[in-house]
Design an enzyme around this catalytic site. Structure first.
Site, PDB file in Angstrom:
ATOM      1  N   GLU A 260       0.844  -1.192   0.000  1.00  0.00           N
ATOM      2  CA  GLU A 260       0.000   0.000   0.000  1.00  0.00           C
ATOM      3  C   GLU A 260       0.882   1.246   0.000  1.00  0.00           C
ATOM      4  OE1 GLU A 260      -2.818  -0.156   3.191  1.00  0.00           O
ATOM      5  OE2 GLU A 260      -3.838  -1.926   2.395  1.00  0.00           O
ATOM      6  N   HIS A 278      -8.287   1.116   1.666  1.00  0.00           N
ATOM      7  CA  HIS A 278      -8.062   1.041   3.114  1.00  0.00           C
ATOM      8  C   HIS A 278      -8.950   2.053   3.849  1.00  0.00           C
ATOM      9  CE1 HIS A 278      -4.825  -0.418   6.146  1.00  0.00           C
ATOM     10  NE2 HIS A 278      -5.988  -0.266   6.745  1.00  0.00           N
TER      11      HIS A 278
END
Length: 525
Positions: A260, A278
């Site tokens: 990420e 997220h």
């Protein structure tokens, strides 16, 4: 005044709380690792979310750091082992975003069942593909929850409200707790075989990394649907791609990815994938909640010693900390006393809590005893890393609680077994605040500890005390207190003598040369 760095964006309320509590705070976000390493040594506390990486290198530079607070649950960005080795407490906020994350998982559940994202794109493109988006009902289906802690249990509760059956795999879930929340506790393989939907809510550890991989997909039902709002890395994304392509997995909803920010992925563009960036904790309520919690927890620790939601040391509430403070001082003195007398490898440590202290939170006290015991022979030991150091050295540590009162209202007794002998030392509090040593090596005596002390074991013979006084007088050492006890008449005696001046080696040599002396050691507290 303690000083805290907030290095990730979070609600302004966090900085306000620090300042209201009298703590200096700097807000510096977006620092790269070199910039953070250059300034971290100025701070007592570090408040982060998920962007800042508290690596071993950063912690090496954090010479004054005492606590790291994670505004959220996961600590993938914090090197917990390195923090513990450096004596830094690591806290998280496991409850602040639990509801928000659980609700996102339920939203993903609906999105998969009814193909809502794809249907939205299609409809807004001017198509009317009603027959293409044939969904499935949730009622009557089986949801498998992997990890049934704070968030997993909320997901289970919401799913039961949707009339779903819930299976749970969690090694730490007790049968009583499973019954209380209405789930069926099963092993992981059984869950994989039986579930229609699977939702992940477990931390990312070495044991859980890729817990959903090729083998797990092989056990699942044809047409299963998978949700991951926990941690990237729990799912083998390459194996998931194959399972989606073959239809083994009818749909997957991912809020987290192995890397990420996930700017690219072999999964992107798959018609049966729902992806969000997220967002599990991304609600205004959750952001405020975790910011408030992390600031309050860190402030309590820095100002009062209260420890809440720590991941590498026993918890001790802000209310408990003042009550435990005199016991902490006593525990540190007892451990330090034994540690300064230890000359060989420690095999086992037993700590007995008797009377009033047995009814208190003894875990922090044990950590402090170990700190005092190990500190004379090891550098950089504190109550955070002392239990870890003891385990690394295969020292067997045990606690024994006696709620009954003995000769004293409260008593802590430490027994240390080394390669050559076993030694005991016990202490109490006078007036519930003043530490006193009341037993050494089985010999009763009462002594207040001070900066310059002589510990002497000698044969119980007439004339020794006079000879000792004369020897100390020769070196102009003034005796402040003299505490003496003996095993039996004519056996051995133990003396603890506080003097007003530093004790030089020639003094120790002179006392060691006196008749009847078995041992003499300089102690400092």
């Amino acid at each position: 005044m303690p000083k805290v760095l907030i290095s990730d964006k979070m609600s302004p309320r966090a900085a306000e709380i620090f300042r209201e509590r009298g703590i200096e705070v700097d807000e510096k976000t977006g620092l790269d690792k070199e910039e953070l390493a250059a300034i971290i040594g100025d701070y007592d506390g570090l408040a982060v979310r998920s962007s800042t990486k508290a690596t071993a290198k950063i912690l090496e530079a954090a010479t004054n750091l005492k606590v790291i607070g994670r505004a959220g649950i996961g600590i993938d960005n914090i090197d917990l082992a390195a923090a513990t080795n450096h004596g830094v407490v690591v806290m998280n906020t496991p409850f602040g975003n639990s509801i928000t994350t659980a609700e996102h998982a339920i939203a993903m559940l609906f999105a998969l069942a009814r193909q809502i994202p794809a249907a939205d794109v299609s409809t807004q493109a001017g198509k009317w593909e009603k027959s293409r988006f044939m969904g499935v009902e949730l009622a009557g289906k089986t949801l498998g929850v992997v990890g049934c802690g704070n968030i997993g249990s909320i997901v289970a509760d919401r799913a039961q409200g949707l009339k779903m059956r819930v299976l749970a795999f969690d090694p730490y879930l007790s049968p009583e707790r499973a019954q209380e929340i209405g789930v069926t506790k099963v092993e992981l393989d059984d869950l994989l075989r039986r579930a229609d939907f699977i939702s992940l809510h477990t931390p990312l550890t070495d044991k859980t990394r890729n817990i959903i991989g090729e083998r797990a997909f092989g056990l699942m039902k044809l047409g299963v649907r998978l949700i991951n709002c926990a941690r990237g890395g729990l799912v083998d994304e390459a194996a998931l791609k194959v399972a989606l392509d073959t239809g083994k997995v009818a749909g997957a909803a991912l809020d987290v990815f192995a890397t990420e920010p996930a700017k690219e992925s072999p999964l992107f563009g798959h018609p049966n994938l729902v992806a969000t960036p997220h967002l599990g904790a991304s609600t205004s309520e959750a952001q405020v909640n975790v910011a408030i919690q992390v600031a309050e927890q860190m402030a309590d620790f820095l100002l009062t010693g209260g420890v809440t939601n720590a991941l590498n040391m026993p918890s001790m509430t802000a209310e408990e900390a003042p009550r435990l403070k005199p016991y902490m001082a006593l525990a540190r003195q007892i451990g330090g006393f034994a540690g300064q007398l230890t000359r060989s490898g420690i095999r086992a440590v037993s700590i007995e809590y008797e009377g009033h202290v047995a009814g208190l939170n003894t875990k922090p006290l044990t950590a402090v005893v170990l700190e005092g015991l190990l500190k004379p022979n090891l550098e950089s030991v504190n109550m955070v890393n002392a239990p870890v150091i003891a385990r690394e050295r295969d020292i067997d540590v045990s606690e024994v609680l006696h709620e009954r009162e003995g000769d004293y209202h409260t008593l802590i007794r430490l027994t240390v077994t080394t390669e050559t002998q076993t030694r005991t030392v016990a202490g109490t509090l006078f007036a519930n605040r003043a530490p006193r040593i009341v037993e050494v090596h089985g010999v009763p005596l009462e002594a207040e500890l001070s900066d310059h002390m002589l510990y002497i074991i000698n044969d119980d013979r007439p004339g020794f005390v006079g000879a000792l006084g004369a020897a100390l007088g020769k070196y102009d050492l003034n005796i402040a207190t003299f505490n003496l006890g003996r095993s039996v008449k004519g056996g051995y005696a133990v003396a603890l003598i506080a003097v007003d001046q530093p004790i030089e080696q020639e003094v120790l040599d002179a006392v060691a040369g006196l008749d009847y002396v078995q041992q003499v050691t300089h102690l400092s507290f």
